[in-house]
Design a protein around this motif. Structure first.
Motif, PDB file in Angstrom:
ATOM      1  N   ALA A  53       2.632   6.753  -6.143  1.00  0.00           N
ATOM      2  CA  ALA A  53       2.169   7.220  -7.457  1.00  0.00           C
ATOM      3  C   ALA A  53       1.483   8.575  -7.359  1.00  0.00           C
ATOM      4  CB  ALA A  53       1.240   6.183  -8.077  1.00  0.00           C
ATOM      5  N   SER A  54       0.981   8.917  -6.188  1.00  0.00           N
ATOM      6  CA  SER A  54       0.285  10.203  -6.011  1.00  0.00           C
ATOM      7  C   SER A  54       1.184  11.259  -5.377  1.00  0.00           C
ATOM      8  CB  SER A  54      -0.968  10.009  -5.149  1.00  0.00           C
ATOM      9  OG  SER A  54      -0.625   9.498  -3.881  1.00  0.00           O
ATOM     10  N   VAL A  55       2.467  10.916  -5.202  1.00  0.00           N
ATOM     11  CA  VAL A  55       3.428  11.873  -4.633  1.00  0.00           C
ATOM     12  C   VAL A  55       4.334  12.374  -5.754  1.00  0.00           C
ATOM     13  CG1 VAL A  55       5.287  12.221  -2.974  1.00  0.00           C
ATOM     14  CG2 VAL A  55       3.392  10.682  -2.418  1.00  0.00           C
ATOM     15  N   THR A  56       4.304  13.673  -6.018  1.00  0.00           N
ATOM     16  CA  THR A  56       5.102  14.247  -7.100  1.00  0.00           C
ATOM     17  C   THR A  56       6.548  14.429  -6.654  1.00  0.00           C
ATOM     18  OG1 THR A  56       3.186  15.414  -7.989  1.00  0.00           O
ATOM     19  CG2 THR A  56       5.354  16.198  -8.664  1.00  0.00           C
ATOM     20  N   PHE A  57       7.457  13.883  -7.441  1.00  0.00           N
ATOM     21  CA  PHE A  57       8.880  14.114  -7.186  1.00  0.00           C
ATOM     22  C   PHE A  57       9.293  15.471  -7.748  1.00  0.00           C
ATOM     23  CE2 PHE A  57      13.289  13.612  -8.921  1.00  0.00           C
ATOM     24  CZ  PHE A  57      13.943  13.691  -7.702  1.00  0.00           C
ATOM     25  N   HIS A  58       8.936  15.736  -8.990  1.00  0.00           N
ATOM     26  CA  HIS A  58       9.169  17.023  -9.643  1.00  0.00           C
ATOM     27  C   HIS A  58       8.180  17.099 -10.795  1.00  0.00           C
ATOM     28  CE1 HIS A  58      11.075  20.156 -12.120  1.00  0.00           C
ATOM     29  NE2 HIS A  58      11.690  20.544 -11.011  1.00  0.00           N
ATOM     30  N   LEU A 105       8.448   6.186   3.025  1.00  0.00           N
ATOM     31  CA  LEU A 105       8.049   7.593   2.930  1.00  0.00           C
ATOM     32  C   LEU A 105       6.550   7.759   3.144  1.00  0.00           C
ATOM     33  CD1 LEU A 105      10.166   8.771  -0.151  1.00  0.00           C
ATOM     34  CD2 LEU A 105      10.653   9.140   2.271  1.00  0.00           C
ATOM     35  N   SER A 106       5.788   6.700   2.893  1.00  0.00           N
ATOM     36  CA  SER A 106       4.333   6.755   3.078  1.00  0.00           C
ATOM     37  C   SER A 106       3.903   6.285   4.458  1.00  0.00           C
ATOM     38  CB  SER A 106       3.639   5.890   2.016  1.00  0.00           C
ATOM     39  OG  SER A 106       3.975   6.288   0.710  1.00  0.00           O
ATOM     40  N   SER A 107       4.834   5.850   5.288  1.00  0.00           N
ATOM     41  CA  SER A 107       4.476   5.323   6.605  1.00  0.00           C
ATOM     42  C   SER A 107       4.138   6.451   7.569  1.00  0.00           C
ATOM     43  CB  SER A 107       5.628   4.488   7.170  1.00  0.00           C
ATOM     44  OG  SER A 107       6.742   5.310   7.468  1.00  0.00           O
ATOM     45  N   GLU A 108       3.394   6.109   8.618  1.00  0.00           N
ATOM     46  CA  GLU A 108       3.003   7.113   9.605  1.00  0.00           C
ATOM     47  C   GLU A 108       4.203   7.587  10.421  1.00  0.00           C
ATOM     48  OE1 GLU A 108      -0.572   6.412  11.888  1.00  0.00           O
ATOM     49  OE2 GLU A 108      -1.244   4.905  10.460  1.00  0.00           O
ATOM     50  N   MET A 109       5.111   6.672  10.724  1.00  0.00           N
ATOM     51  CA  MET A 109       6.260   7.046  11.546  1.00  0.00           C
ATOM     52  C   MET A 109       7.152   8.054  10.826  1.00  0.00           C
ATOM     53  SD  MET A 109       7.640   6.527  14.533  1.00  0.00           S
ATOM     54  CE  MET A 109       7.178   4.902  15.141  1.00  0.00           C
ATOM     55  N   VAL A 110       7.431   7.825   9.552  1.00  0.00           N
ATOM     56  CA  VAL A 110       8.261   8.763   8.798  1.00  0.00           C
ATOM     57  C   VAL A 110       7.506  10.069   8.560  1.00  0.00           C
ATOM     58  CG1 VAL A 110       9.461   9.147   6.603  1.00  0.00           C
ATOM     59  CG2 VAL A 110       9.646   6.945   7.761  1.00  0.00           C
ATOM     60  N   LEU A 141       9.574  15.664 -13.813  1.00  0.00           N
ATOM     61  CA  LEU A 141      10.192  14.335 -13.721  1.00  0.00           C
ATOM     62  C   LEU A 141       9.231  13.276 -13.187  1.00  0.00           C
ATOM     63  CD1 LEU A 141      13.707  15.352 -12.320  1.00  0.00           C
ATOM     64  CD2 LEU A 141      13.137  14.672 -14.657  1.00  0.00           C
ATOM     65  N   GLY A 142       7.976  13.653 -12.995  1.00  0.00           N
ATOM     66  CA  GLY A 142       6.967  12.667 -12.638  1.00  0.00           C
ATOM     67  C   GLY A 142       6.863  12.400 -11.152  1.00  0.00           C
ATOM     68  N   SER A 143       6.232  11.280 -10.824  1.00  0.00           N
ATOM     69  CA  SER A 143       5.931  10.927  -9.441  1.00  0.00           C
ATOM     70  C   SER A 143       7.086  10.159  -8.804  1.00  0.00           C
ATOM     71  CB  SER A 143       4.670  10.076  -9.385  1.00  0.00           C
ATOM     72  OG  SER A 143       4.910   8.823 -10.033  1.00  0.00           O
ATOM     73  N   GLN A 144       6.969   9.967  -7.500  1.00  0.00           N
ATOM     74  CA  GLN A 144       7.950   9.143  -6.802  1.00  0.00           C
ATOM     75  C   GLN A 144       7.898   7.700  -7.295  1.00  0.00           C
ATOM     76  OE1 GLN A 144      10.415   9.502  -4.872  1.00  0.00           O
ATOM     77  NE2 GLN A 144      10.223  11.311  -3.588  1.00  0.00           N
ATOM     78  N   ALA A 145       6.702   7.230  -7.658  1.00  0.00           N
ATOM     79  CA  ALA A 145       6.584   5.855  -8.155  1.00  0.00           C
ATOM     80  C   ALA A 145       7.346   5.692  -9.473  1.00  0.00           C
ATOM     81  CB  ALA A 145       5.114   5.486  -8.335  1.00  0.00           C
ATOM     82  N   ALA A 146       7.218   6.677 -10.367  1.00  0.00           N
ATOM     83  CA  ALA A 146       7.952   6.612 -11.636  1.00  0.00           C
ATOM     84  C   ALA A 146       9.457   6.655 -11.383  1.00  0.00           C
ATOM     85  CB  ALA A 146       7.536   7.778 -12.529  1.00  0.00           C
ATOM     86  N   ARG A 147       9.851   7.445 -10.406  1.00  0.00           N
ATOM     87  CA  ARG A 147      11.278   7.519 -10.075  1.00  0.00           C
ATOM     88  C   ARG A 147      11.765   6.183  -9.514  1.00  0.00           C
ATOM     89  NH1 ARG A 147      14.365   9.705  -5.440  1.00  0.00           N
ATOM     90  NH2 ARG A 147      16.433  10.214  -6.242  1.00  0.00           N
ATOM     91  N   PRO A 174       0.820  -1.228   0.000  1.00  0.00           N
ATOM     92  CA  PRO A 174       0.000   0.000   0.000  1.00  0.00           C
ATOM     93  C   PRO A 174       0.848   1.270   0.000  1.00  0.00           C
ATOM     94  CG  PRO A 174      -0.890  -1.602   1.548  1.00  0.00           C
ATOM     95  CD  PRO A 174       0.437  -2.137   1.091  1.00  0.00           C
ATOM     96  N   TRP A 175       1.976   1.239   0.704  1.00  0.00           N
ATOM     97  CA  TRP A 175       2.845   2.425   0.722  1.00  0.00           C
ATOM     98  C   TRP A 175       3.473   2.649  -0.651  1.00  0.00           C
ATOM     99  CZ3 TRP A 175       5.810   0.582   5.692  1.00  0.00           C
ATOM    100  CH2 TRP A 175       4.966   0.709   6.810  1.00  0.00           C
ATOM    101  N   ILE A 176       3.879   1.568  -1.285  1.00  0.00           N
ATOM    102  CA  ILE A 176       4.478   1.679  -2.627  1.00  0.00           C
ATOM    103  C   ILE A 176       3.461   2.250  -3.604  1.00  0.00           C
ATOM    104  CG2 ILE A 176       5.485   0.375  -4.535  1.00  0.00           C
ATOM    105  CD1 ILE A 176       6.560  -1.600  -2.443  1.00  0.00           C
TER     106      ILE A 176
END
Length: 751
Positions: free
Chosen positions: A404-409, A451-456, A412-418, A398-400
């Motif tokens: 896809a909905s987190v923009t890296f730039h 990066l998607s976890s609650e602790m981070v 340059l696309g999303s974190q998933a694409a990166r 689920p975190w991975i």
């Protein structure tokens, strides 16, 4: 009392760098008589200063306010010292030593050996030419403050001019100090400031008192000063709770002693040492060890005036949390130090620092702190438990998916694409690291999941580390879990460099993807601006390659990354890769400069083939640096340069290239014959050494040419009248350039 005259050039005002916070009483005096650089300023007018021998008084300043944020205190002390001492010196008051101190409620400056008054100045000014219009002469008289009869005519190269002697009497220190201190207070550069009441003064927190005393062996006196209704005095206050009330002081020694009696430790370094010592002693007495943290220690020292160290226990229900979670939560939220059990490695206790002594030995304070800490750690435990369920039950998927909905730039696309790009590149790089390609790809896919976890989300500084914990809980291989933590490293020059093959592959892929991506969209560092930390990424690649002795040609690695980025081909791609390689070389120069390798040595090695192989380049540079440090090596380099200059001039003059055809049978002197033999011997050693990348052996063989080369140039005239002999000697010199040029481009060396 005696008088003495000194003659010194009058200076224009100049900017001075801010001095350090405290100089331990050893800062050099700031002499107003220092001359200005003639290259920067026009010829000075002569100024005579009259100094009066008198006692050298001391100055004490304290600005007493509500609590100053700890993060602002060090800079505030530096600013107070710099602005006051610069202002005093500019006004003519030199001094012997100065030191600044801070507590949460006060900024203090102590100045020792200050002049009692500024010197009297006698200055000679040149005015208009004799015969100039009357208005010009009257303007000069007004500016100089003299009468017409005070003017003197003097002949110079450009004609006769009027001259006037202007006397500026000295001013008492009290007047100058008041003037400079008021300007300092009203223009103090706080990062944030506030106004209170009906006044216009701005300060970081409401300013209550100004203590400003000038003292000598005979007396002390208050400097007359009123800033927005706050009048200067000789009164301060002790500890807010343990010694409230006014304290009258006569000078710095009296001030420091009375503050200590009033439970105020003035020096922040002393407070930090008290905290460190007492905390370590309490931990040791309990069979524990305190986890050192210099940044936290400095911050806590800025929160208290009377440090009282207390140690408490962490409740059992929280001891199962990862040690890093406990440490981070206590540090960020409570400013607590962590205490570790050396046997188990667990964080089991905490140290807090109170600002007062209590009748119950701090029991009430500890009870309150434990209660607040329990609430904070309950939040951390909630995050940990929730995250573990996602890691164990869903393998972090689920975190991975959320990446896809987190923009890296935006370009340059999303974190998933990166992540997909990093995984593909890590798989391709893995064999060159000796890593399993499947494990490298798997590690890259899950490395950013935390990066998607609650602790981070609560503690971003734990990214990577929590990824390792969650990967282990999810049952991934140990290499994958390790790569999750290590792939961000190295983050700085002092950060450890990963050595595990999978970690190295993912870390390199991560940094190369960042660099090639931003080069593709033309977002490069400019000047001091580097918003995407690309310099740090390049330095990380360099350290990974060099520390692990990787034989990784950067150009091919960048092309592989560009391919993953789907760069279009053609000249633009090649130009971008060439530019990025030059960027790497610039960062390498900075890195090697810290190791003591000269920039011209690096340039000489960069000019050789294979300059994108950093390990090869490093071996060559170190060998050349070592040979330069020897007498034979340095002298040979000078001989090489002489040979190269002679050859270049002859080739330019004759319009031909002297690069072959040297024949020993045309040698007329023993020095020529010896040089022929020495070059043959050197070449037989250098060629195989270069093939084996034994640069030290190759350069040692090259250095042995020093004697024959020196002897040749000392005894042989190259430009012989016999053209056959001349050409032969030029071709022989060409062999020197050819043989020595195998190891490095020696023409790029300086000196």
């Amino acid at each position: 009392m005696s008088r003495r005259w000194r003659c010194a050039p009058r200076r224009r005002p100049r900017a001075r760098p801010a001095p350090p916070q405290a100089d331990d009483g050893k800062a050099p005096s700031r002499d107003l008589l220092d001359g200005a650089s003639p290259a920067r300023y026009p010829p000075p007018r002569l100024t005579f200063r009259l100094f009066v021998d008198s006692p050298m008084p001391d100055l004490l300043i304290e600005l007493f306010s509500e609590e100053i944020p700890a993060r602002m205190q060090t800079r505030a002390a530096e600013d107070l010292k710099a602005r006051m001492t610069d202002g005093l010196v500019d006004a003519g008051l030199t001094y012997a030593h100065a030191a600044a101190f801070t507590t949460p409620r006060r900024l203090t400056l102590a100045v020792e050996g200050m002049l009692a008054q500024s010197p009297t100045l006698k200055e000679e000014r040149r005015g208009p030419k004799v015969g100039a219009p009357e208005k010009a002469i009257e303007g000069f008289l007004r500016g100089a403050g003299v009468a017409r009869e005070d003017l003197v005519e003097r002949e110079e190269k450009k004609g006769s001019f009027y001259f006037a002697t202007v006397t500026t009497p000295g001013r008492p220190a009290d007047e100058i100090v008041a003037e400079v201190l008021e300007a300092t207070i009203r223009n103090f550069p706080w990062p944030k400031s506030m106004r209170w009441g009906t006044g216009s003064l701005r300060w970081v927190r409401p300013l209550h008192r100004i203590l400003c005393v000038i003292s000598d062996e005979a007396e002390h006196r208050v400097v007359p000063l009123d800033v927005d209704g706050i009048k200067a005095g000789d009164v301060t206050e002790g500890h807010r709770f343990m010694a409230p009330g006014e304290i009258k002081v006569t000078g710095f020694e009296d001030y420091a002693a009375k503050l200590k009696q009033a439970h105020v430790v003035l020096d922040p370094a002393e407070r930090a040492e008290i905290i460190r010592h007492d905390a370590e002693q309490r931990a040791f007495a309990s069979g524990m060890e305190m986890v050192g943290d210099k940044v936290l220690l400095a911050e806590v020292a800025g929160l208290v005036e009377c440090p009282v160290v207390l140690m408490g226990e962490i409740e059992d229900e929280f001891l199962g949390l990862p040690p890093e979670v406990l440490m981070t939560s206590m540090k960020e939220h409570q400013k607590f130090f962590s205490v570790r059990n050396p046997g188990t490695g667990r964080i089991e206790r905490f140290v807090t620092v109170a600002n007062r002594e209590t009748d119950d030995g701090g029991a009430t304070i500890l009870a309150g702190n434990r209660k607040v800490l329990a609430a904070r750690l309950s939040d951390a435990k909630f995050f940990w438990d929730n995250d573990l369920r996602v890691a164990v039950n869903a393998k972090m998927q689920p975190w991975i998916d959320q990446l896809a909905s987190v923009t890296f730039h935006n370009k340059l696309g999303s974190q998933a694409a990166r992540v997909d790009r990093i995984a593909a590149l890590a798989r391709e790089l893995a064999p060159q690291m000796g890593a399993d390609a499947d494990l490298a790809e798997q590690a890259a896919h899950v490395a950013k999941a935390d990066l998607s976890s609650e602790m981070v989300g609560e503690f971003p500084e734990l990214q990577g580390l929590m990824g390792r914990y969650y990967s282990e809980a999810a049952g991934f291989p140990a290499e994958v879990a390790q790569a999750c933590q290590e792939h961000y490293s190295p983050l700085g020059p002092a950060d450890a460099v990963p050595t595990a093959p999978v970690s190295v592959a993912v870390s390199l892929a991560d940094k190369l993807d960042t660099l090639t991506g931003f080069w593709a969209i033309d977002e490069k560092p400019t000047g001091s601006k580097d918003p995407f930390a690309l310099r740090r990424a390049a330095l990380g690649v360099i350290r990974l390659v060099l520390s692990n002795q990787l034989r990784l040609p950067l150009e091919s690695a960048m092309k592989a990354s560009a391919k993953v980025h789907s760069w279009p081909g053609g000249p633009e791609k090649d130009e971008a890769i060439t530019d990025l390689l030059a960027f790497f070389h610039d960062r390498l120069k900075v890195h090697l400069r810290d190791e003591g390798i000269r920039h011209d040595v690096i340039d000489a090695c960069l000019a050789m083939p294979g300059s994108d192989d950093l390990t090869l380049l490093m071996k060559r540079a170190r060998a050349l640096q070592a040979i330069r440090a020897t007498e034979d090596g340095e002298n040979l380099i000078q001989g090489f340069k002489r040979a190269n200059n002679i050859l270049s001039q002859a080739e330019e003059k004759d319009g031909v290239e002297y690069s072959f055809g040297a024949d020993p049978k045309f040698a007329e002197t023993e020095e020529e014959k010896t040089l022929f033999a020495a070059l043959d011997a050197a070449e037989t050693e250098i060629t195989p050494a270069m093939e084996n990348e034994d640069f030290a052996a190759a350069m040692a063989a090259m250095a042995r040419l020093r004697g024959p080369v020196d002897a040749f140039f000392d005894a042989v005239q190259v430009n012989s009248d016999n053209q056959i002999v001349r050409r032969n000697r030029l071709n022989l010199i060409s062999r020197i350039r050819q043989v020595c040029g195998q190891v490095a481009d020696l023409t790029r060396l300086e000196g």
